[in-house]
Design a protein around this motif. Structure first.
Motif, short mmCIF file in Angstrom:
data_model
loop_
_atom_site.label_atom_id
_atom_site.label_comp_id
_atom_site.label_asym_id
_atom_site.label_seq_id
_atom_site.Cartn_x
_atom_site.Cartn_y
_atom_site.Cartn_z
N UNK A 59 35.63 -14.71 9.61
CA UNK A 59 34.72 -13.34 9.48
C UNK A 59 35.25 -12.51 8.17
N UNK A 60 36.61 -12.54 7.94
CA UNK A 60 36.98 -11.54 6.83
C UNK A 60 36.51 -12.35 5.45
N UNK A 61 36.16 -13.42 5.52
CA UNK A 61 35.77 -14.29 4.32
C UNK A 61 34.12 -14.27 4.17
N UNK A 62 33.45 -13.66 4.67
CA UNK A 62 32.01 -13.16 4.58
C UNK A 62 31.42 -13.91 5.65
N UNK A 63 31.75 -14.80 6.65
CA UNK A 63 31.02 -15.62 7.41
C UNK A 63 30.51 -14.61 8.47
N UNK A 64 29.13 -14.65 8.64
CA UNK A 64 28.51 -13.56 9.70
C UNK A 64 28.43 -14.41 11.19
N UNK B 41 27.69 -23.73 1.05
CA UNK B 41 29.06 -23.27 1.06
C UNK B 41 29.94 -23.96 1.71
N UNK B 42 29.63 -24.28 2.90
CA UNK B 42 30.55 -25.08 3.74
C UNK B 42 30.80 -26.54 3.16
N UNK B 43 29.76 -27.24 2.58
CA UNK B 43 29.88 -28.36 1.79
C UNK B 43 30.98 -28.22 0.64
N UNK B 44 30.90 -27.21 -0.07
CA UNK B 44 31.92 -26.94 -1.09
C UNK B 44 33.34 -26.78 -0.60
N UNK B 45 33.75 -26.15 0.56
CA UNK B 45 34.86 -25.63 1.16
C UNK B 45 35.38 -26.79 1.67
#
Length: 253
Positions: free
Chosen positions: A175-180, A196-200
């Motif tokens: 959540x603190x990394x921008x995930x809603x 974004x998830x695919x890159x992470x």
């Protein structure tokens, strides 16, 4: 705000949520559905404060972010883990990839359990248009023996975060990394967040590609539109919001 002035006086949303939990409490206690997200950690704490009986259950999807699993291990060891009969990526080649309009995975992985019970959820009106007709108490339309109690149905996102911060409740670092919202990786409802998830999470991409390879190898007619399983996977990941053509539905037949 958790405390608001209304035409009928002062409304304290925390007290209202606690009263809802007390009012509907069944003799055997609640089945509290726990995803590990901000809403479920809120209802778990409210149930504790209400003094009602409950067991907290997490339906393991097998495709949750590793940060979420780590958070639960660090802060919620009392949660019962309900494991599925098969991991999601083993089921995908058998059924087909989920889409926004055909999310077979939700019923099989996220919403299972709680039959014959009073299930406490963190469902809220503010989450989506589809949830604006939900009620604080309702019967599951798929399983009439299952009753839903939604104590924070009228809370906003700000209300939830206010409660979490005022009560010093630990929450997942994402959540603190921008995930809603935090849920299954590459969920069709996540939109651009899937890229974004695919890159992470490249290891998860490889795992999905292996599942798509098995799906493509079934040779279904509807999959001939893609030259190989990789093209099919990236089409699914990037373009699922586009109009779905009739022949694509055959994947699920």
């Amino acid at each position: 705000m958790l405390i608001e002035k209304t035409l009928f006086g002062i409304e304290n949303k925390v007290e209202t949520a606690i009263e809802r939990l007390k009012y509907f409490e069944p003799p055997e206690g609640y089945y509290l559905a726990f995803s590990g997200g901000k809403d479920s950690i809120t209802i778990k704490d409210l149930a504790r404060r209400a003094g009602v009986g409950f067991e907290t259950v997490h339906n393991l999807t097998t495709i949750d972010p590793p940060e979420l699993i780590r958070y639960m291990r660090d802060h919620h060891l009392d949660v019962i883990i309900d494991r599925p009969a098969k991991p999601f990526l083993q089921r995908l080649p058998e059924i087909g990839f989920p889409q926004r309009h055909r999310r077979w995975c939700c019923g099989e992985y996220k919403e299972r359990g709680g039959s014959g019970r009073y299930v406490v959820t963190g469902v809220r009106w503010a989450e989506s248009v589809n949830r604006r007709n939900r009620k604080s108490f309702e019967t599951c339309y798929k399983d009439r023996t299952k009753k839903y109690v939604n104590p924070i149905i009228d809370w906003t996102d700000d209300d939830v975060w206010q409660y979490i911060h005022e009560n010093d409740l630990p929450y997942c670092e994402l959540y603190d990394q921008g995930w809603k919202r935090i849920g299954c990786l590459f969920c069709p409802m996540a939109g651009k967040m899937r890229l974004v998830q695919a890159e992470r999470y490249p290891k998860y991409v490889k795992a999905y590609l292996r599942a798509f390879e098995k799906l493509y190898a079934t040779g279904r007619e509807s999959m001939k539109r893609w030259k190989d399983h990789e093209e099919m996977f990236w089409w699914w990941l990037k373009d699922d919001r586009k109009r779905v053509e009739p022949d694509q539905l055959m994947i699920f037949e």
